[in-house]
Design a protein around this motif. Sequence first.
Motif, PDB file in Angstrom:
ATOM      1  N   GLY A  24       0.822  -1.196   0.000  1.00  0.00           N
ATOM      2  CA  GLY A  24       0.000   0.000   0.000  1.00  0.00           C
ATOM      3  C   GLY A  24       0.852   1.240   0.000  1.00  0.00           C
ATOM      4  O   GLY A  24       2.089   1.172   0.060  1.00  0.00           O
ATOM      5  N   PRO A  25       0.208   2.406  -0.060  1.00  0.00           N
ATOM      6  CA  PRO A  25       0.993   3.654  -0.070  1.00  0.00           C
ATOM      7  C   PRO A  25       1.890   3.823   1.154  1.00  0.00           C
ATOM      8  O   PRO A  25       2.940   4.437   1.059  1.00  0.00           O
ATOM      9  CB  PRO A  25      -0.085   4.738  -0.134  1.00  0.00           C
ATOM     10  CG  PRO A  25      -1.298   4.056  -0.687  1.00  0.00           C
ATOM     11  CD  PRO A  25      -1.233   2.659  -0.191  1.00  0.00           C
ATOM     12  N   ALA A  49       8.526  -1.378   9.114  1.00  0.00           N
ATOM     13  CA  ALA A  49       9.370  -0.789   8.084  1.00  0.00           C
ATOM     14  C   ALA A  49       8.524  -0.231   6.954  1.00  0.00           C
ATOM     15  O   ALA A  49       8.897  -0.253   5.806  1.00  0.00           O
ATOM     16  CB  ALA A  49      10.361  -1.830   7.551  1.00  0.00           C
ATOM     17  N   GLY A  50       7.359   0.237   7.257  1.00  0.00           N
ATOM     18  CA  GLY A  50       6.457   0.765   6.245  1.00  0.00           C
ATOM     19  C   GLY A  50       6.946   2.087   5.708  1.00  0.00           C
ATOM     20  O   GLY A  50       7.943   2.645   6.125  1.00  0.00           O
ATOM     21  N   THR A  51       6.200   2.619   4.759  1.00  0.00           N
ATOM     22  CA  THR A  51       6.604   3.845   4.093  1.00  0.00           C
ATOM     23  C   THR A  51       5.871   5.041   4.655  1.00  0.00           C
ATOM     24  O   THR A  51       5.585   5.996   3.953  1.00  0.00           O
ATOM     25  CB  THR A  51       6.341   3.723   2.583  1.00  0.00           C
ATOM     26  OG1 THR A  51       4.948   3.467   2.378  1.00  0.00           O
ATOM     27  CG2 THR A  51       7.150   2.598   1.993  1.00  0.00           C
ATOM     28  N   ALA A  52       5.498   4.993   5.919  1.00  0.00           N
ATOM     29  CA  ALA A  52       4.760   6.094   6.508  1.00  0.00           C
ATOM     30  C   ALA A  52       5.593   7.352   6.513  1.00  0.00           C
ATOM     31  O   ALA A  52       6.759   7.350   6.864  1.00  0.00           O
ATOM     32  CB  ALA A  52       4.348   5.736   7.935  1.00  0.00           C
ATOM     33  N   GLY A  53       4.977   8.423   6.140  1.00  0.00           N
ATOM     34  CA  GLY A  53       5.633   9.715   6.195  1.00  0.00           C
ATOM     35  C   GLY A  53       6.606   9.978   5.080  1.00  0.00           C
ATOM     36  O   GLY A  53       7.257  11.014   5.054  1.00  0.00           O
ATOM     37  N   THR A  65       3.176   2.603  -4.926  1.00  0.00           N
ATOM     38  CA  THR A  65       2.272   1.775  -5.722  1.00  0.00           C
ATOM     39  C   THR A  65       1.883   2.438  -7.041  1.00  0.00           C
ATOM     40  O   THR A  65       1.348   1.764  -7.928  1.00  0.00           O
ATOM     41  CB  THR A  65       1.001   1.461  -4.921  1.00  0.00           C
ATOM     42  OG1 THR A  65       0.352   2.682  -4.544  1.00  0.00           O
ATOM     43  CG2 THR A  65       1.346   0.689  -3.652  1.00  0.00           C
ATOM     44  N   GLN A  66       2.141   3.739  -7.188  1.00  0.00           N
ATOM     45  CA  GLN A  66       1.819   4.435  -8.439  1.00  0.00           C
ATOM     46  C   GLN A  66       2.939   4.323  -9.467  1.00  0.00           C
ATOM     47  O   GLN A  66       2.710   4.576 -10.659  1.00  0.00           O
ATOM     48  CB  GLN A  66       1.538   5.914  -8.147  1.00  0.00           C
ATOM     49  CG  GLN A  66       0.337   6.155  -7.250  1.00  0.00           C
ATOM     50  CD  GLN A  66      -0.950   5.590  -7.841  1.00  0.00           C
ATOM     51  OE1 GLN A  66      -1.210   5.717  -9.044  1.00  0.00           O
ATOM     52  NE2 GLN A  66      -1.753   4.966  -6.986  1.00  0.00           N
ATOM     53  N   ILE A  67       4.146   3.951  -9.021  1.00  0.00           N
ATOM     54  CA  ILE A  67       5.271   3.876  -9.967  1.00  0.00           C
ATOM     55  C   ILE A  67       5.054   2.800 -11.027  1.00  0.00           C
ATOM     56  O   ILE A  67       5.311   3.045 -12.215  1.00  0.00           O
ATOM     57  CB  ILE A  67       6.591   3.655  -9.204  1.00  0.00           C
ATOM     58  CG1 ILE A  67       6.834   4.813  -8.230  1.00  0.00           C
ATOM     59  CG2 ILE A  67       7.760   3.535 -10.177  1.00  0.00           C
ATOM     60  CD1 ILE A  67       8.115   4.680  -7.430  1.00  0.00           C
ATOM     61  N   PRO A  68       4.588   1.578 -10.679  1.00  0.00           N
ATOM     62  CA  PRO A  68       4.343   0.601 -11.752  1.00  0.00           C
ATOM     63  C   PRO A  68       3.312   1.071 -12.770  1.00  0.00           C
ATOM     64  O   PRO A  68       3.452   0.772 -13.971  1.00  0.00           O
ATOM     65  CB  PRO A  68       3.847  -0.636 -10.979  1.00  0.00           C
ATOM     66  CG  PRO A  68       4.397  -0.483  -9.617  1.00  0.00           C
ATOM     67  CD  PRO A  68       4.392   0.979  -9.339  1.00  0.00           C
ATOM     68  N   LYS A  69       2.312   1.818 -12.340  1.00  0.00           N
ATOM     69  CA  LYS A  69       1.316   2.338 -13.289  1.00  0.00           C
ATOM     70  C   LYS A  69       1.947   3.388 -14.198  1.00  0.00           C
ATOM     71  O   LYS A  69       1.634   3.439 -15.392  1.00  0.00           O
ATOM     72  CB  LYS A  69       0.139   2.924 -12.522  1.00  0.00           C
ATOM     73  CG  LYS A  69      -0.617   1.903 -11.678  1.00  0.00           C
ATOM     74  CD  LYS A  69      -1.751   2.547 -10.906  1.00  0.00           C
ATOM     75  CE  LYS A  69      -2.466   1.525 -10.035  1.00  0.00           C
ATOM     76  NZ  LYS A  69      -3.568   2.133  -9.243  1.00  0.00           N
ATOM     77  N   GLN A  70       2.833   4.220 -13.646  1.00  0.00           N
ATOM     78  CA  GLN A  70       3.533   5.188 -14.480  1.00  0.00           C
ATOM     79  C   GLN A  70       4.431   4.480 -15.490  1.00  0.00           C
ATOM     80  O   GLN A  70       4.490   4.873 -16.668  1.00  0.00           O
ATOM     81  CB  GLN A  70       4.357   6.124 -13.602  1.00  0.00           C
ATOM     82  CG  GLN A  70       3.544   6.991 -12.652  1.00  0.00           C
ATOM     83  CD  GLN A  70       4.422   7.808 -11.733  1.00  0.00           C
ATOM     84  OE1 GLN A  70       5.652   7.862 -11.908  1.00  0.00           O
ATOM     85  NE2 GLN A  70       3.815   8.453 -10.743  1.00  0.00           N
ATOM     86  N   LEU A  71       5.114   3.437 -15.049  1.00  0.00           N
ATOM     87  CA  LEU A  71       5.950   2.677 -15.979  1.00  0.00           C
ATOM     88  C   LEU A  71       5.116   2.027 -17.075  1.00  0.00           C
ATOM     89  O   LEU A  71       5.505   2.015 -18.256  1.00  0.00           O
ATOM     90  CB  LEU A  71       6.733   1.600 -15.216  1.00  0.00           C
ATOM     91  CG  LEU A  71       8.037   2.025 -14.546  1.00  0.00           C
ATOM     92  CD1 LEU A  71       8.615   0.879 -13.735  1.00  0.00           C
ATOM     93  CD2 LEU A  71       9.049   2.503 -15.566  1.00  0.00           C
TER      94      LEU A  71
END
Length: 451
Positions: free
Chosen positions: A45-46, A287-291, A297-303
């Motif tokens: 997730g984000p 080890a999440g990406t909080a903050g 998750t948007q990078i694969p869609k951009q690629l």
Amino acid sequence: GDVYKRQVHGFLCHNFSQQPSPGLNFVARARQFSSFIVLLGKISGPQSFDPTYGMIVRNKDEFELPLDLETIPTPKEFKDAIQSLSPEQREFCQAFRSMQLESTLFGVVVIQIKPQLEKLLKLAPDGLAKEIDLTEKLMELFIKYQIPSDLLAFEEGPEEISERDPRRLEAVKHHVGEMFAMINAEKDRELAEREQEAEHALQSARMAQYSQQLTVNSYAPTNAMDCLMDCESFSMPQSSSWAQSASIPLPTSAAPMNNTQTTSPAPESAPTEEPAAEHTQQPGSSAGTAGSGIDYTQIPKQLDSKFEALDSDAALRPTIIKPGSVWTHKAKKALLAAPTTSTMSTDQQKSKKEEAFDLLDGLTRAGALNCEHASLHVVLAATHCFDLELVDTVVQRNINPIEKVERSTLIMANTIHQASVQDMVTTSDYERLEQANPELVGQLPRALCEA
């Protein structure tokens, strides 16, 4: 919190027709007296990381994991495949492809143990840098015995003590010494109990054997007297003293003898230890990406959008990275011992993951303490697939595969690095690329990526 490093990596491989997938391995290796935790999983997730595998790497450990690559259709192939479907079916297929694209995010988290120990025990930064013996004992207490950190950490008193005060380290050493003294005393007590139980079992077995011998001897005189009475030349002396000294009491029947037979108590079985309850609790998203402010998750869609717009050959396929099932572990049991190599089974892999999460749970106080000395690595993979073999691609199609792979690399790097082609290559290479792919260089400015 936003306290750890984050890096995004791109990986591009190429594959010709009838060529097996390249053999890739993930290797985690530690030097002597160094240690860290490695977690492998997906960016779910984000602001979340879903670990699937984990291990503690320390003291010349080396873990080697094979990586399996699974490609999914190109954007053009996917659109052609769903073109004839109904709107509901297309909507489902698009949602499923979106899930597949998110699966291409392969995450690796590395957590340094020694700095986290210093923070947990309220010691100064680098306070354990030269305390090798103390660090090894702390690792043993946390990993093997799972001792709570409250029993080992420095306790703040009414007197204010500076962070660099040596009394902090001395207090931790004192707590560690007391804990090992208690553990050794408990080991001695358990050893004495087991020796006592073994001695009791041995005595019970001897009593049973002695009782069995008594039973056999009680039947033996009857048969001997029968043999003597059947002998015709036998004559009984008249001396009463001889009769008294040589008389043997005979049982009247066999049944009373069975009633008087002594039976020994059954030997007590050694107490069996109940298996410890399986620890399944895991620290949530430690080890999440909080903050971070970045939605990975948007990078694969951009690629995927870039592949569709700029890959004129429709040869770039998003690729899912999965760790294989056969792991190799190289370890040294002692400082001067020879290294041994073993293959880890599924149960051993699960045990290593639980061991890593148990230690992480203790180092973070069940998620209450941040991991400042940690890093998150996000890896996105793609594969440039050629329809023919290498020789046929060059001879029959008159295609230079190096230029094609270089073109795909630029498309991928533009999205990940958020930079134009001119910023990513040298001046001489930029002139060559501009001549070979003028339309590509013109379509990859920085503004397009930022949009």
